[in-house]
Design a protein around this motif. Structure first.
Motif: not given
Length: 338
Positions: A65, A192, A195, A227-228, A230
């Motif tokens: 990120s 996902t 977070n 950022a997400t 995955h």
């Protein structure tokens, strides 16, 4: 070759070029690219003494990120004669294209393509034998450590800034969740996860920001919270951690800069401005000893996760330690890279 370089967003003295890449992930996005940034030393003036790192190339790789924006780090190396290059990996920073999933990759070895291409460009621009210093921050430290293990004889030295070599929650947790991420990658690689970034690390950086050592970054490329995550990406990270646990055989000396302490960021406190709130630095220090036969651990009191974005005292100490280590390692005889 020169025509491919374009002005970079960092301003005077910085240039970039785009590296086309093959698409390694089906059904995610179009063909990815990487971006190579360079900052070259000034020409030596007539009768000026030779600078200590004039035969050195540095290749920097950022963390998760994130992307490259640290001018002072580039200028440290360039002021000593080194050619400084940085990679924004596929789907990060300058390399992120519309519709792409920020940072997505399903295998860290996919980055071999842009690392190899960057080194080819650097070699083409050289008119004399060069030594290579790899410089990785966080996830970039993991990526470069694995690359150096697969490519013996290429790097002269490796500098790691808080490398993500082990899961924050430890090897037992990693072993427990690895089968789940492997299965999830097969079923739905873009699924996902939660977070856990509450924004405290970004706040800590803001709290210690120094007007005398300014920087700025694009919040689209370096989002807060991060950022997400995955499942396929997490699976790739855990696989990298597993390889480190097994033991690597990096044949170049390694220096790992770490904060002296870490704290889990469950609530905000001023103490978070003096610790690594992203990684467990004790676990990383133990993992670093498995990278190769020559590993130096430098612990910096008061440092953040990105050592070079810490408050002034810790940052000054980090540059001093890096300088001492680099001079000790790089005063040896030239070893051209293959």
């Amino acid at each position: 070759m020169e025509a491919r370089w374009q002005p970079d967003i960092l301003g005077d003295g910085y240039e970039q070029q785009t590296i086309p890449l093959r698409s390694e992930v089906e059904g995610v996005d179009g063909a990815p690219v990487a971006t190579l940034i360079r900052h070259l030393p000034r020409r030596r003036r007539l009768f000026q003494k030779r600078r200590m790192f004039e035969d050195v190339d540095v290749l920097y790789v950022h963390g998760w990120s994130d992307y490259f924006f640290q001018r002072r780090l580039a200028e440290y190396w360039a002021s000593r004669g080194a050619r400084f290059y940085a990679l924004d990996l596929r789907r990060y920073g300058r390399s992120l294209r519309k519709g792409q999933v920020l940072g997505h990759v399903a295998d860290l070895a996919a980055y071999d393509e842009e690392i190899g291409a960057a080194l080819d460009i650097m070699k083409e621009e050289a008119d004399d034998p060069r030594r290579l210093v790899l410089f990785g921050h966080s996830t970039g430290g993991l990526v470069l450590s694995l690359w150096a293990d697969r490519n013996p004889g290429r790097a002269t030295a490796i500098m790691l800034n808080s490398p993500w070599l082990e899961l924050q929650f430890g090897r037992r947790t990693r072993h427990a969740i690895a089968p789940l991420t492997e299965l999830g990658t097969k079923l739905d690689p873009l699924a996902t996860g939660p977070n856990i970034d509450l924004g405290f690390y970004a706040r800590a950086q803001q709290e210690v920001y120094d007007e005398e050592d300014p920087y700025e970054y694009d919040e689209q490329w370096r989002p807060n919270p991060s950022a997400t995550v995955h499942v396929a990406w997490l699976n790739a990270i855990l696989a990298g951690h597993a390889k480190v646990e097994e033991g690597l055989a990096i044949d170049a000396p390694v220096c790992a800069l770490l904060s002296a302490r870490s704290i889990a960021p469950v609530r905000w406190s001023e103490e978070l401005t003096r610790v690594d709130s992203v990684l467990n630095v004790d676990r990383v220090a133990r993992a670093a000893l498995k990278l190769g036969a020559s590993v130096t651990i430098e612990r910096i009191d008061g440092a953040l996760h990105d050592i070079f974005l810490s408050r002034r005292e810790a940052r000054t100490e980090a540059y001093s330690r890096m300088d001492r280590w680099a001079q000790g390692v790089l005063t040896q005889r030239i070893r051209p890279r293959g």
